[in-house]
Design an enzyme around this catalytic site. Structure first.
Site, PDB file in Angstrom:
ATOM      1  N   ALA A  73       0.862  -1.184   0.000  1.00 55.50           N
ATOM      2  CA  ALA A  73       0.000   0.000   0.000  1.00 55.50           C
ATOM      3  C   ALA A  73       0.897   1.232   0.000  1.00 55.50           C
ATOM      4  CB  ALA A  73      -0.884  -0.011   1.249  1.00 55.50           C
ATOM      5  N   GLY A 112       0.668  -5.089   0.824  1.00 52.06           N
ATOM      6  CA  GLY A 112      -0.490  -5.164  -0.071  1.00 52.06           C
ATOM      7  C   GLY A 112      -0.140  -5.734  -1.427  1.00 52.06           C
ATOM      8  N   GLU A 115      -0.432  -9.324  -0.875  1.00 54.03           N
ATOM      9  CA  GLU A 115      -1.861  -9.597  -0.653  1.00 54.03           C
ATOM     10  C   GLU A 115      -2.626  -9.596  -1.968  1.00 54.03           C
ATOM     11  OE1 GLU A 115      -2.087  -6.535   2.504  1.00 54.03           O
ATOM     12  OE2 GLU A 115      -3.236  -8.026   3.597  1.00 54.03           O
ATOM     13  N   GLU A 135       4.277  -5.504   7.462  1.00 56.55           N
ATOM     14  CA  GLU A 135       3.451  -4.507   8.143  1.00 56.55           C
ATOM     15  C   GLU A 135       3.797  -4.312   9.622  1.00 56.55           C
ATOM     16  OE1 GLU A 135       2.468  -6.690   5.959  1.00 56.55           O
ATOM     17  OE2 GLU A 135       0.918  -5.874   4.653  1.00 56.55           O
TER      18      GLU A 135
HETATM   19  N1  T1G Z   1       4.580   3.534   0.029  1.00 52.16           N
HETATM   20  C1  T1G Z   1       4.986   4.763  -0.370  1.00 52.16           C
HETATM   21  N2  T1G Z   1       6.247   5.044  -0.811  1.00 52.16           N
HETATM   22  C2  T1G Z   1       7.114   4.011  -0.825  1.00 52.16           C
HETATM   23  C3  T1G Z   1       6.759   2.703  -0.417  1.00 52.16           C
HETATM   24  C4  T1G Z   1       5.419   2.486   0.015  1.00 52.16           C
HETATM   25  N3  T1G Z   1       4.986   1.280   0.381  1.00 52.16           N
HETATM   26  N4  T1G Z   1       7.857   1.918  -0.543  1.00 52.16           N
HETATM   27  C5  T1G Z   1       8.841   2.700  -1.012  1.00 52.16           C
HETATM   28  N5  T1G Z   1       8.404   3.961  -1.173  1.00 52.16           N
HETATM   29  C6  T1G Z   1       9.172   5.085  -1.713  1.00 52.16           C
HETATM   30  C7  T1G Z   1      10.320   5.484  -0.788  1.00 52.16           C
HETATM   31  O1  T1G Z   1       9.877   6.395   0.185  1.00 52.16           O
HETATM   32  C8  T1G Z   1      11.282   6.108  -1.765  1.00 52.16           C
HETATM   33  O2  T1G Z   1      10.786   7.402  -2.058  1.00 52.16           O
HETATM   34  C9  T1G Z   1      11.103   5.255  -3.027  1.00 52.16           C
HETATM   35  O3  T1G Z   1       9.803   4.658  -2.917  1.00 52.16           O
HETATM   36  C10 T1G Z   1      12.150   4.176  -3.159  1.00 52.16           C
HETATM   37  O4  T1G Z   1      12.109   3.442  -1.920  1.00 52.16           O
HETATM   38  C11 T1G Z   1      -2.518  -2.881   3.180  1.00 52.16           C
HETATM   39  C12 T1G Z   1      -0.905  -1.930   5.130  1.00 52.16           C
HETATM   40  C13 T1G Z   1      10.168  -1.952  -1.888  1.00 52.16           C
HETATM   41  C14 T1G Z   1      12.173  -2.952  -0.757  1.00 52.16           C
HETATM   42  O5  T1G Z   1       6.585  -1.749   4.044  1.00 52.16           O
HETATM   43  O6  T1G Z   1      10.664  -1.930   1.723  1.00 52.16           O
HETATM   44  O7  T1G Z   1       1.030  -2.674   2.318  1.00 52.16           O
HETATM   45  O8  T1G Z   1      12.882   8.659  -1.394  1.00 52.16           O
HETATM   46  O9  T1G Z   1      14.517   3.818  -1.312  1.00 52.16           O
HETATM   47  O10 T1G Z   1      15.797   0.606  -1.592  1.00 52.16           O
HETATM   48  O11 T1G Z   1      -1.631  -4.787   4.204  1.00 52.16           O
HETATM   49  O12 T1G Z   1      10.984   0.567  -0.686  1.00 52.16           O
HETATM   50  O13 T1G Z   1      12.449   8.103  -3.806  1.00 52.16           O
HETATM   51  O14 T1G Z   1      10.993   9.790  -2.619  1.00 52.16           O
HETATM   52  O15 T1G Z   1      13.123   2.046  -0.156  1.00 52.16           O
HETATM   53  O16 T1G Z   1      14.795  -0.049  -3.876  1.00 52.16           O
HETATM   54  C15 T1G Z   1       4.061  -2.495   3.231  1.00 52.16           C
HETATM   55  C16 T1G Z   1       8.213  -0.578   1.961  1.00 52.16           C
HETATM   56  C17 T1G Z   1       3.298  -1.225   3.218  1.00 52.16           C
HETATM   57  C18 T1G Z   1       7.542  -1.939   1.885  1.00 52.16           C
HETATM   58  C19 T1G Z   1      12.420  -1.053  -2.367  1.00 52.16           C
HETATM   59  N6  T1G Z   1       5.220  -2.406   2.393  1.00 52.16           N
HETATM   60  N7  T1G Z   1       9.185  -0.391   0.920  1.00 52.16           N
HETATM   61  O17 T1G Z   1      13.631  -0.640  -1.724  1.00 52.16           O
HETATM   62  O18 T1G Z   1      13.787   1.756  -2.574  1.00 52.16           O
HETATM   63  S1  T1G Z   1       1.894  -1.306   4.289  1.00 52.16           S
HETATM   64  C20 T1G Z   1       6.420  -2.008   2.886  1.00 52.16           C
HETATM   65  C21 T1G Z   1      10.390  -1.066   0.913  1.00 52.16           C
HETATM   66  C22 T1G Z   1       0.848  -2.371   3.454  1.00 52.16           C
HETATM   67  C23 T1G Z   1      -1.268  -3.656   3.436  1.00 52.16           C
HETATM   68  C24 T1G Z   1      -0.272  -2.926   4.251  1.00 52.16           C
HETATM   69  C25 T1G Z   1      11.368  -0.674  -0.139  1.00 52.16           C
HETATM   70  C26 T1G Z   1      11.505  -1.681  -1.273  1.00 52.16           C
HETATM   71  P1  T1G Z   1      11.833   8.582  -2.504  1.00 52.16           P
HETATM   72  P2  T1G Z   1      13.455   2.783  -1.370  1.00 52.16           P
HETATM   73  P3  T1G Z   1      14.605   0.398  -2.474  1.00 52.16           P
END
Ligand code: T1G
Length: 695
Positions: A73, A112, A115, A135
Site C-alpha cells: 500500500a 499489499g 496480498e 506490516e
Molecule cells: N509507500 C509509499 N512510498 C514508498 C513505499 C510504500 N509502500 N515503498 C517505497 N516507497 C518510496 C520510498 O519512500 C522512496 O521514495 C522510493 O519509494 C524508493 O524506496 C494494506 C498496510 C520496496 C524494498 O513496508 O521496503 O502494504 O525517497 O529507497 O531501496 O496490508 O521501498 O524516492 O521519494 O526504499 O529499492 C508495506 C516498503 C506497506 C515496503 C524497495 N510495504 N518499501 O527498496 O527503494 S503497508 C512495505 C520497501 C501495506 C497492506 C499494508 C522498499 C523496497 P523517494 P526505497 P529500495
C-alpha cells in the site's frame, strides 16, 4: 507476449491493458516501486472490469514493470481519508472474477503487493523474488486479507511466523510451499499466461475457499511463543487474533476482524512514529545542496589507516561490498592482530550460519595488509581510523596529501575532533571529509558524513553514495565538537551525571531509560564502552564529571575492569548495582553540600531528553544538521532511540515545544546553568505554536 497494438490495448492510469488470444495482460507501471496508491487501485479496478466485460477474454495476468512487483500500500496515504476503491475491495473484485487471474511476480512483492497476489487465483514468481508481509515493522498488520488468505495457503503457524518476522522470503528459496504455484528463471510473464490459459480450462480455485491449514495446536504453540517474545508489541497480538479467526470464523468475518484491527493500529501513535521513520530514513540518505547535483567519483579501491577495532570493522564493510581494501599499520604485530580479528569476526558469522564459507573466503581475499603508507597510492579513498589524537591525525593527513593520487578522497573517522583542522593539514582540504562510523563498524548502519568547510560537493556526493553501497545509512552533518549524535549524547550524559549528584543512582537512571525504550541506559552503556574514553576526552577538553572521574581514578573503567558504575561477575556482562558506588556518590554529593532527593522515571526522562532536544535545536540553528528528521535518524540508528517513539525531535513535537521551553527555563533557574535555557529556535517555534517537523 500480448501486444497492445492489436487494438485491444488501453491505459487505465498507471495500468497498461493489452488483450490478445484470449488473455488480458494488466501491466503496472507506477514508479518508483508500484505502490498501491489511489490512482493505481483505480487503474487496476478499471482494467479488471474491462477484462471481465470482454467476452473474448478468458483469463487475466497481472504483471508489473521494474525490479519491484508491488511495494505494498502507499504508506503516505495512511491516516488520510480513504479513497475508493480501498485495497480490500479491489482484491475482492479480483478474487471474485469468474475467469482466472494469475499474478506474474517478477520482483519484490511486499505487504499489499503480496496480498494482491494472494487474491489472484495463482501466482508465478521469478526465482529469488522477495515476498513478504512487513506490516508489523510499521506497527500495523496486513490489512487487505493477508491474515486470512495466507494461512489458507501455507498454514496458520507458518503464516503467523512470516507476518511477525516481517522479513521477506524468496521465491524458490525460503518461501514456504503453497505461497507460489510456480517459480521460473527470468521473466514469469509467459509462464503466467500459460497458467492462466490452463486454469481457464480446468477451472479456478480461490484461497478464501480453502479451510485453515495446519494443526490448531501448532498454531497456538507458535502464537504463544511469539506473544512472549514480543510482549507489548501492538501488532503481534492483533496478528495472532486475526490469524486465529481462520480457524473459527468464515472468511468474510475474519477479514472484517482484520480490517478493524488494521484501522485501529493506523491511528496508534507507535505506528505513526514508525511511518515517520520510514520516510525520514529515505530523506536522510539523499545528498542536499551542491552535493545533490555533483557527480560522485568511482570507488574501486580503498585503504584504511589503522587496523584496530574501528579500522578492521571499516575494512570489513568494504570487503562485504566487494571492494578491495588495504589496512595499513605501523607494526607487524598490530597488523597481524587486526587481520586476525577480522578473520575471527567472519568465522563467528559462518558459525552462526549468516555467512557461507565461500563468502567468507571471498571477502578475506579482498582484505590486504601493509606496513607502508606508500600503498595508499592506488586507493580511491583512504580512511584514517587511528586513536583520537589531533597531532597524529594531522601528521597522517599531511603525508596522505603527498602520497595519494589527485582526486583520492581522504576521510577521518574521528568521532568529535575538528575535521577542518585535519583537512587543512592535508594541503588539499577539498578532498577531505569526516566519515564517522559507529562501533562495531561492520554492524552499525549509521554513518555521519561530516562536510568540511572546503569539502568538494563531488566528495560529499561520493561519500553519500559509498555509504549506501556499504549498506550504511549515511547522514550529512557539519563540523562541531561531536557533530550531531555525540554532541547530543554529551548533553544527555552531563544531565545523567548531574542526577547522580542530586539523588539518583545509576540503576534508577538506567531503568527509566530502558522503560522509555532504550536497550541500555547511559551508565550501563558507559561501562560497556569503557569509562576511560570519556575520561581522556574530558581531560583533553578541561571538563569534569565528578562521579565518572572518581571511578576512573579508582581504576573502575567499566566492564573491561569488571567494575565501573556497576560491578560484573567473571565472564558475565550483566550489570549489578554496587553499594560501594552508591556510597561514593553519596559522599560526593555531601562534599558538594547537595541534599539528595528521589526522582521518578518521568522526571529522569525529561531531565535527560529535553536538554538533548534543546541541543538538537542549536544544531539546527547552526546548520550542523539539515533537518530535524536527520537528527532523529541519527539517534535511531546510532544510539538506540526506540523507533516507535520516532526520535528526539519527533518526540518534542508530540510533547509540544511550549512545555519543553517552560521546563528548560525552570531547570536553568534551578541549576543556575544558562546553557540549559531554551535555544532561540526552540523559543521561536514555541512562541509560534509550531514544531520542528516541516511536515
Ligand atoms: N509507500 C509509499 N512510498 C514508498 C513505499 C510504500 N509502500 N515503498 C517505497 N516507497 C518510496 C520510498 O519512500 C522512496 O521514495 C522510493 O519509494 C524508493 O524506496 C494494506 C498496510 C520496496 C524494498 O513496508 O521496503 O502494504 O525517497 O529507497 O531501496 O496490508 O521501498 O524516492 O521519494 O526504499 O529499492 C508495506 C516498503 C506497506 C515496503 C524497495 N510495504 N518499501 O527498496 O527503494 S503497508 C512495505 C520497501 C501495506 C497492506 C499494508 C522498499 C523496497 P523517494 P526505497 P529500495
Amino acid at each position: 507476449m500480448a501486444d497492445a497494438s492489436n487494438g485491444n490495448g488501453h491505459e487505465h492510469g498507471p495500468v497498461r491493458y493489452a488483450a490478445a488470444d484470449g488473455v488480458a495482460v494488466l501491466t503496472i507501471a507506477n514508479p518508483p516501486v508500484n505502490a498501491l496508491g489511489a490512482a493505481l487501485r483505480a487503474g487496476l479496478a478499471g482494467a479488471v472490469t474491462q477484462a471481465g466485460a470482454d467476452p473474448s477474454v478468458e483469463a487475466v495476468v497481472v504483471a508489473a514493470e521494474g525490479k519491484v512487483f508491488i511495494a505494498g500500500a502507499d504508506i503516505s496515504e495512511f491516516g488520510k481519508p480513504p479513497v475508493p476503491p480501498v485495497l480490500p475491495d479491489l482484491l475482492e473484485q479480483i478474487e471474485a472474477m469468474e475467469i482466472p487471474v494469475v499474478a506474474a511476480i517478477g520482483g519484490t512483492a511486499l505487504g499489499g503487493g503480496l496480498e494482491l497476489a494472494l487474491a489472484c487465483h495463482a501466482r508465478v514468481a521469478k526465482s529469488g523474488a522477495k515476498l513478504g508481509l512487513p506490516e508489523v515493522k510499521l506497527g500495523l498488520i496486513p490489512g487487505a486479507g493477508g491474515t486470512q488468505r495466507l494461512p489458507r495457503l501455507i498454514g496458520a503457524a507458518a503464516a503467523l511466523k512470516l507476518m511477525i518476522d516481517g522479513e521477506p522470503v524468496t521465491a524458490g528459496g525460503t518461501a514456504p510451499s503453497g505461497l507460489t504455484d510456480a517459480v521460473c528463471e527470468g521473466d514469469p510473464l509467459e509462464q503466467a499466461i500459460a497458467m492462466a490459459r490452463s486454469l481457464a480450462q480446468s477451472g479456478l480455485r480461490r484461497s478464501r475457499d480453502a479451510d485453515a491449514q495446519g494443526a490448531r495446536e501448532e498454531f497456538e504453540e507458535t502464537a504463544a511463543a511469539l506473544l512472549k517474545r514480543n510482549a507489548g508489541h501492538p501488532s503481534v497480538a492483533a496478528c495472532v487474533e486475526a490469524v486465529r479467526a481462520t480457524f473459527d470464523l468464515p472468511f468474510a468475518e475474519g477479514q472484517a476482524k482484520e480490517r478493524a484491527a488494521f484501522l485501529s493500529l493506523v491511528e496508534d501513535t507507535r505506528s505513526k512514529a514508525l511511518r515517520y521513520v520510514f520516510f525520514a530514513e529515505r530523506r536522510a540518505v539523499r545528498p542536499v545542496g551542491a552535493a545533490a547535483d555533483a557527480q560522485p567519483r568511482s570507488i574501486d579501491r580503498a585503504a584504511i589507516i589503522g587496523g584496530g577495532t574501528m579500522g578492521g570493522g571499516i575494512a570489513m564493510c568494504f570487503a562485504n561490498a566487494g571492494i578491495p581494501v588495504t589496512i595499513i599499520e605501523t607494526g607487524q604485530d598490530g597488523l597481524d592482530r587486526g587481520l586476525q580479528r577480522i578473520a575471527k569476526n567472519y568465522d563467528i558469522s559462518v558459525k552462526r550460519g549468516s555467512l557461507s564459507e565461500d563468502a567468507r573466503d571471498a571477502r578475506l581475499k579482498l582484505i590486504h595488509g601493509s606496513l607502508d603508507m606508500e600503498s595508499t597510492g592506488e586507493a580511491d579513498i583512504v580512511i584514517e581510523a587511528v586513536f583520537e589524537d589531533m597531532a597524529l591525525k594531522k601528521d597522517i593527513f599531511g603525508r596522505l596529501g603527498q602520497l595519494t593520487k589527485a582526486g583520492t578522497i581522504l576521510a577521518t573517522n574521528t568521532s568529535y575532533l575538528d575535521v577542518n583542522e585535519i583537512a587543512n593539514a592535508s594541503g588539499r582540504p577539498e578532498d577531505v571529509l569526516g566519515l564517522h562510523f559507529f562501533s562495531p563498524a561492520n554492524v552499525m548502519r549509521l554513518l555521519e558524513v561530516v562536510r568540511g568547510e572546503a569539502t568538494d560537493p563531488a566528495v560529499l556526493a561520493t561519500a553519500m553514495k559509498l555509504g549506501s553501497v556499504l549498506g550504511k545509512l549515511p547522514v550529512m552533518v557539519g563540523v562541531c565538537h561531536g557533530f550531531v549524535g555525540n554532541r547530543m549524547l554529551a548533553v544527555r550524559n552531563a544531565q545523567a551525571e548531574q542526577l547522580l549528584l542530586e539523588g539518583a543512582l545509576p540503576q534508577n537512571v538506567d531503568r527509566a531509560l530502558t522503560a522509555f525504550g532504550f536497550r541500555m541506559g547511559p551508565f550501563a552503556t558507559s561501562d560497556m564502552a569503557g569509562l576511560d574514553i570519556g575520561w581522556r576526552m574530558r581531560q583533553a577538553t578541561g571538563q569534569s564529571a565528578p562521579v565518572a572521574d572518581t571511578l576512573c581514578e579508582m581504576g573502575r573503567f567499566g566492564q573491561k575492569a569488571a567494575k565501573g558504575f556497576y560491578r560484573y561477575e567473571e565472564g558475565d556482562r550483566t550489570p549489578h548495582a554496587d553499594e560501594d558506588v552508591s556510597q561514593l556518590i553519596e559522599r560526593i554529593s555531601a562534599d558538594r553540600g547537595v541534599s539528595r532527593r528521589s526522582f521518578d522515571d518521568r522526571e529522569i526522562v525529561q531531565r535527560l531528553v529535553y536538554p538533548m532536544i534543546n541541543e538538537g535545536a542549536k544544531i539546527l540553528e547552526e546548520g550542523i544538521a539539515n533537518s530535524a528528521s536527520d537528527i532523529d535518524v541519527i539517534w535511531l540508528n546510532g544510539y538506540g532511540w526506540p523507533a516507535w517513539r520516532g526520535g528526539p525531535m519527533y518526540l518534542a513535537d508530540q510533547v509540544g515545544l511550549q512545555e519543553i521551553a517552560r521546563y528548560l527555563e525552570d531547570l536553568a533557574d534551578e541549576l543556575g546553568l544558562e546553557s540549559l535555557r531554551p535555544s532561540a529556535l526552540l523559543r521561536q517555534l514555541a512562541a509560534e505554536g509550531r514544531g520542528f517537523s516541516s511536515d
